[in-house]
Write an enzyme that holds these catalytic residues in place. Structure first.
Site, PDB file in Angstrom:
ATOM      1  N   GLY A  60      12.960  12.678  27.227  1.00 18.24           N
ATOM      2  CA  GLY A  60      14.330  13.135  27.381  1.00 18.24           C
ATOM      3  C   GLY A  60      14.607  14.604  27.190  1.00 18.24           C
ATOM      4  O   GLY A  60      15.771  15.009  27.178  1.00 18.24           O
ATOM      5  N   TRP A  62      14.235  17.149  29.237  1.00 14.85           N
ATOM      6  CA  TRP A  62      14.932  17.768  30.377  1.00 14.85           C
ATOM      7  C   TRP A  62      16.383  17.301  30.434  1.00 14.85           C
ATOM      8  O   TRP A  62      17.284  18.100  30.686  1.00 14.85           O
ATOM      9  CB  TRP A  62      14.194  17.444  31.673  1.00 14.85           C
ATOM     10  N   ASP A  80      13.992   6.104  33.800  1.00 12.49           N
ATOM     11  CA  ASP A  80      12.573   6.070  33.488  1.00 12.49           C
ATOM     12  C   ASP A  80      12.151   4.627  33.251  1.00 12.49           C
ATOM     13  O   ASP A  80      12.955   3.801  32.810  1.00 12.49           O
ATOM     14  CB  ASP A  80      12.236   6.906  32.255  1.00 12.49           C
ATOM     15  N   ASP A  96      11.894   0.489  36.652  1.00 15.69           N
ATOM     16  CA  ASP A  96      10.828   1.001  37.498  1.00 15.69           C
ATOM     17  C   ASP A  96      11.428   1.548  38.794  1.00 15.69           C
ATOM     18  O   ASP A  96      11.951   0.804  39.617  1.00 15.69           O
ATOM     19  CB  ASP A  96       9.837  -0.133  37.802  1.00 15.69           C
ATOM     20  N   ASP A 121      10.221  15.412  36.282  1.00 15.53           N
ATOM     21  CA  ASP A 121       8.947  15.744  35.647  1.00 15.53           C
ATOM     22  C   ASP A 121       8.058  14.500  35.642  1.00 15.53           C
ATOM     23  O   ASP A 121       7.234  14.312  34.761  1.00 15.53           O
ATOM     24  CB  ASP A 121       9.200  16.232  34.216  1.00 15.53           C
ATOM     25  N   LYS A 161       7.759  18.125  39.594  1.00 14.68           N
ATOM     26  CA  LYS A 161       6.372  18.426  39.230  1.00 14.68           C
ATOM     27  C   LYS A 161       5.434  17.785  40.243  1.00 14.68           C
ATOM     28  O   LYS A 161       5.585  16.611  40.582  1.00 14.68           O
ATOM     29  CB  LYS A 161       6.048  17.895  37.834  1.00 14.68           C
TER      30      LYS A 161
END
Length: 222
Positions: A60, A62, A80, A96, A121, A161
């Protein structure tokens, strides 16, 4: 279970990592916070009042930074597969991202609103085998890009990312078809040995090339 030499070396490096120590001192949830902070300082990504989506948000850091920057007039939505402790100003859904019902539930949280910025990320659990890890990583960030393509407002931005390897050039090409400008960033907090790189798509184009064709199959063989 007895620790291996590799796990002991990782733990020693982690404990002595200056970014880990700073994160603990300054109250951030992980060292990844400093990657976003450096990119934000350079590219001025987050402004008060924005609507921001954080994909692959746990633990968490970000979302934590984003919520602080957008303030009470803004909104941060986070997703997430792992649990994440609550954060003020952040609406979190655990699920998911690869599953259609989870994605639809998350999209419903937008209540029809377009997004100013998508940050991600996200990364799969790495097996240490590039033949397995790269396709899994590319698949996740293709899903993230597909979300950004459909929910970012025109002119919105996207930060993700990526890992350099098989599939990376094709992904970069997709980004360049979706955004006016695509920049690469390698923050100081990103370890030198890591092949991770951050891609910033600026100013989403109104006419984009979708990651997924109309038949729902992926654009690449992953």
């Amino acid at each position: 279970m007895k620790r291996t030499k590799t796990s002991k070396a990782w733990m020693t490096e982690h404990v002595n990592d200056p970014y880990v120590q700073m994160a603990q001192k300054e109250g951030y949830r992980s060292r990844a916070a400093y990657k976003l902070l450096e990119i934000m300082e350079k590219d001025k990504l987050i402004q008060p009042g924005m609507i921001i989506v954080d994909l692959g948000a746990a633990p968490g850091s970000w979302s934590q930074i984003a919520a602080q920057k957008v303030g009470r007039q803004g909104k941060v939505l986070a997703l997430d597969i792992l649990p994440m402790d609550p954060l003020a100003g952040v609406t979190f859904l655990q699920g998911d991202f690869r599953e259609e019902p989870v994605l639809r539930e998350f999209e419903s949280l937008l209540e029809g609103r377009q997004v100013d910025l998508v940050i991600s990320d996200i990364a799969p659990n790495m097996a240490g085998n590039a033949m397995m890890d790269m396709p899994r990583s590319i698949y996740l960030i293709e899903l993230a890009l597909d979300f950004a393509q459909h929910h970012l407002k025109p002119g919105g931005n996207y930060l993700v990312k990526a890992f350099q390897g098989t599939g990376y050039p094709e992904y970069l090409a997709l980004l360049r078809k979706s955004f006016e400008q695509v920049l690469t960033r390698k923050p100081k907090a990103s370890r030198d040995r890591s092949n991770e790189i951050y891609l910033l798509g600026k100013n989403k184009l109104e006419n984009f090339t979708s990651v997924f064709p109309d038949d729902g199959e992926m654009s690449s063989d992953y």
